[in-house]
Design an enzyme around this catalytic site. Structure first.
Site, PDB file in Angstrom:
ATOM      1  N   CYS A  99       0.904  -1.144   0.000  1.00 39.67           N
ATOM      2  CA  CYS A  99       0.000   0.000   0.000  1.00 39.67           C
ATOM      3  C   CYS A  99       0.943   1.193   0.000  1.00 39.67           C
ATOM      4  O   CYS A  99       1.952   1.188   0.711  1.00 39.67           O
ATOM      5  CB  CYS A  99      -0.832  -0.013   1.273  1.00 39.67           C
ATOM      6  SG  CYS A  99      -2.027   1.301   1.316  1.00 39.67           S
ATOM      7  N   HIS A 326       4.241   2.025   2.034  1.00 38.51           N
ATOM      8  CA  HIS A 326       4.249   2.051   3.505  1.00 38.51           C
ATOM      9  C   HIS A 326       3.777   0.744   4.146  1.00 38.51           C
ATOM     10  O   HIS A 326       3.503   0.718   5.335  1.00 38.51           O
ATOM     11  CB  HIS A 326       3.516   3.295   4.053  1.00 38.51           C
ATOM     12  CG  HIS A 326       2.148   3.546   3.524  1.00 38.51           C
ATOM     13  ND1 HIS A 326       1.757   4.770   3.012  1.00 38.51           N
ATOM     14  CD2 HIS A 326       1.078   2.752   3.428  1.00 38.51           C
ATOM     15  CE1 HIS A 326       0.496   4.696   2.635  1.00 38.51           C
ATOM     16  NE2 HIS A 326       0.061   3.492   2.877  1.00 38.51           N
ATOM     17  N   ASN A 327       3.685  -0.342   3.364  1.00 33.79           N
ATOM     18  CA  ASN A 327       3.450  -1.686   3.922  1.00 33.79           C
ATOM     19  C   ASN A 327       4.403  -2.646   3.210  1.00 33.79           C
ATOM     20  O   ASN A 327       4.079  -3.120   2.115  1.00 33.79           O
ATOM     21  CB  ASN A 327       2.013  -2.165   3.646  1.00 33.79           C
ATOM     22  CG  ASN A 327       0.987  -1.591   4.597  1.00 33.79           C
ATOM     23  OD1 ASN A 327       1.312  -0.826   5.486  1.00 33.79           O
ATOM     24  ND2 ASN A 327      -0.248  -1.987   4.411  1.00 33.79           N
ATOM     25  N   HIS A 401       3.290   7.448   8.224  1.00 29.46           N
ATOM     26  CA  HIS A 401       2.668   7.286   6.906  1.00 29.46           C
ATOM     27  C   HIS A 401       1.345   8.011   6.769  1.00 29.46           C
ATOM     28  O   HIS A 401       0.763   8.043   5.694  1.00 29.46           O
ATOM     29  CB  HIS A 401       2.471   5.801   6.597  1.00 29.46           C
ATOM     30  CG  HIS A 401       1.196   5.223   7.134  1.00 29.46           C
ATOM     31  ND1 HIS A 401       0.811   5.342   8.449  1.00 29.46           N
ATOM     32  CD2 HIS A 401       0.207   4.532   6.523  1.00 29.46           C
ATOM     33  CE1 HIS A 401      -0.351   4.736   8.629  1.00 29.46           C
ATOM     34  NE2 HIS A 401      -0.745   4.235   7.480  1.00 29.46           N
ATOM     35  N   GLY A 404      -3.181   8.938  11.183  1.00 25.10           N
ATOM     36  CA  GLY A 404      -3.523   7.938  12.207  1.00 25.10           C
ATOM     37  C   GLY A 404      -4.960   8.122  12.647  1.00 25.10           C
ATOM     38  O   GLY A 404      -5.406   9.225  12.936  1.00 25.10           O
TER      39      GLY A 404
END
Lengths: 478, 138
Positions: A99, A326-327, A401, A404
């Site tokens: 992702c 970011h994953n 990223h 939140g």
């Protein structure tokens, strides 16, 4: 369980190693005091402690300021595992493998786009498929899919979906080495093949934004950003293909863990030694899914270009600045307590942020640091950052990223009406088009932490530098 | 009897399913998954699609069963209205999905369900009947 946490300074907090809990190392949280109070409200710190129990963890189990509760790993967590003795955990990458976010600059200014924003957003909504109910516009055969899984964004560029420069300006050049399509199940391929080049839903989106403030002239110049310029941010991942890869390997590793004598506090943390057959197969499949995601985001960029040119003319330039994931889990070399270590860095909801001078930063950015994009919520702001030296010495080259989440999806929907939310955003100059009704409600700005506070932490802690703040004008959502 | 209720999660979503028997529990858990992902009203139960799953215990069996349902909707592109269990024990389940091939003009998604997780997974018999907690990644 109450979590004991100590403040190291204004932006760093530590949960000391608790051997009775099975922790092999400390948890280091990058957050201000007000953010810590918000973070404590869910189970994310406990999840960061669970990560600290994983075999072979090197340095601390890290939590970024946007950390929130996930499954197994917290979202906003970073963990590096020793390449020889450590484990790989599919849950440490997440269901949405690679992702990520790409940002493209345009040759248009806010004042040019504003009067034609509605036709533009309608055009993008027609041209960039969300794919929640139907399929995308990129038709590929099973054989071509196998090529995509190895070549990533390069396959798309070679087949007319973009320019050579696009692939060069993605993390890892838009294709991780070591991808092995044979380790990706037929189910995963069947789920993903019709979805390539589609956005997906949940928190995935495409946003038309303008550069509101420049904070670092030199870095902004290198990235081609000027105040008032219109840019487009794309947030999407590996769709059903990546989700199925994670599902398949979680099941495999859950049954293999006994064999490797690993017992863990949460089944979602399932893992296997990096050099075990299961670990190697997962890494081959994960790289393939990551490459699928880069190809998919390249497809989205291609359709976006078409939409912008249809509305503003063929001379409109749309150039990729960079693409970050970011994953992901990546093999990297980092200095830990004065020693160079070969590690597998799991970034779950965390972005790579290599500093100036690092050889993996594309040449155009090598003097200023790797571009990092941090999307905020629908109605607020997104940030462009540049990786800084602090990230290399403290966070395995990683930063946050996103903003939140603060509210659950159900809490976000409670007492809100999609039309009213849409109207309120319109009054603030933001047009929203969503394929699903829930898509708007679940992502209301109030559901997220303040992205500016999150950015302040990583900037002042020296992990990354502020480059530019972006304001949204139009949002396309699944 | 209530079929299921939604459970909150900071980033995603979960559900608690109920049933007078294991079979009903699995049917209602499938219904919860389908209702979170799709607007079910427009789906006609015209065709039957076989479903089966195996696992070493009942909780893992439930995850595998739901993964089969998810694959049918996201991989085979079937609009599923509901599922029926024909036979179940603690390690094996078989049954049917009722629905029709997906038509993007008639079948509306609510949200893309990415996966079924093991997070705080529960499937057990209580004095009031069977219940299960499942969290989905969306």
């Amino acid at each position: 369980m109450p979590v004991e946490i100590e403040a190291l300074d204004e932006f760093r907090h530590r949960i000391p190693r608790d051997p009775q809990y099975g922790m092999r190392t400390d948890v280091l949280v990058f957050a201000s005091r007000p953010l810590i109070e918000q973070i404590r409200k869910d189970l994310s710190l406990q999840q960061a402690m669970n990560v600290a129990t994983l075999p072979g963890i090197v340095g601390s189990s890290l939590a970024m300021p946007d950390i929130h509760q996930g499954y197994g790993f917290p979202i906003g967590g970073v963990a590096a595992m020793d390449w020889e003795t450590g484990v790989v955990s599919p849950g440490g990458v997440g269901f949405d493998i690679n992702c990520g976010v790409r940002l493209a600059r345009t040759s248009l200014s806010e004042s040019e786009v504003r009067p034609r924003l509605k036709p533009l957003i309608d055009q993008i909504f027609r041209d960039v498929p969300c794919g929640t109910g139907g399929t995308g516009f990129v038709k590929i055969t099973p054989k071509e899919l196998d090529q995509v899984l190895v070549e990533g964004a390069r396959w798309m560029v070679g087949n007319g979906y973009g320019s050579e420069r696009d692939a060069e300006l993605a993390e890892a050049g838009g294709a991780l080495p070591g991808a092995d399509p044979r380790q990706v199940s037929e189910r995963a391929k069947e789920r993903g093949r019709p979805q390539i080049g589609t956005l997906g839903s949940g928190n995935h989106f495409l946003e038309v934004q303008f550069v509101e403030e420049i904070h670092d002239d030199r870095a902004a110049r290198a990235m081609g950003l000027i105040a008032g310029q219109v840019v487009v941010l794309i947030h999407s991942g590996s769709r059903g293909l990546g989700h199925q890869v994670c599902t398949d390997y979680l099941a495999q590793m859950n049954s293999a863990m006994k064999r490797y004598n690993i017992s863990l506090p949460d089944r979602q943390l399932a893992c296997a030694p990096i050099h075990s057959p299961e670990g190697q197969a997962y890494l081959g499949a994960m790289a393939a899914a990551a490459n699928f995601a880069w190809a998919s985001r390249q497809g989205i960029l291609h359709f976006l270009r078409g939409a912008l040119r249809r509305v503003f003319g063929d001379q409109t330039r749309v150039e990729l600045i960079y693409d970050v994931c970011h994953n992901i889990a990546k093999r990297e070399t980092h200095e830990v307590e004065g020693r160079r270590r070969d590690v597998l860095v799991h970034r779950k909801g965390a972005t790579r942020a290599f500093p100036a001078g690092h050889r993996e930063v594309p040449e155009v950015y090598r003097e200023v640091g790797q571009p990092v994009f941090v999307p905020g919520s629908m109605g607020t702001a997104s940030w462009v950052l540049a990786g800084a030296q602090g990230a290399m010495s403290e966070s395995f080259g990683s930063v946050c990223h996103g903003a939140g989440r603060l509210l659950s999806r159900t809490a976000a929907k409670k007492g809100r009406d999609a039309r009213q939310v849409q109207k309120k955003l319109e009054e603030a100059g933001i047009l929203v088009r969503s394929e699903t009704r829930d898509g708007i409600l679940e992502e209301v700005p109030e559901a997220y932490k303040n992205v500016d506070e999150v950015i302040e932490v990583v900037h002042r802690a020296g992990l990354a530098r502020k480059v530019a703040r972006l304001r949204p004008m139009g949002v396309i959502k699944g | 009897m209530l079929q299921f209720e939604i459970l909150e999660h900071p980033a995603d979503i979960g559900f608690r399913a109920f049933g007078a028997s294991e079979a009903e529990l699995f049917e209602n858990a499938a219904l919860a998954l389908l209702s979170i992902g799709w607007e079910l009203e427009g789906i006609e139960p015209l065709e039957q699609y076989p479903l089966s799953a195996s696992a070493s215990d009942l909780e893992l069996l439930l995850v595998n069963w739901l993964n089969e349902v998810l694959y049918l909707t996201d991989g085979k592109r079937i609009a599923v209205r509901q599922c029926r269990v024909n036979a179940i024990n603690s390690t094996h389940v078989s049954g049917l999905a009722l629905g029709e091939p997906r038509d993007p003009d008639r079948h509306r998604a609510r949200i893309v369900v990415k996966a079924v997780t093991y997070h705080q997974l529960k499937a057990a018999r209580t004095p009031a009947g069977w219940l299960a907690d499942v969290y989905l990644d969306i």
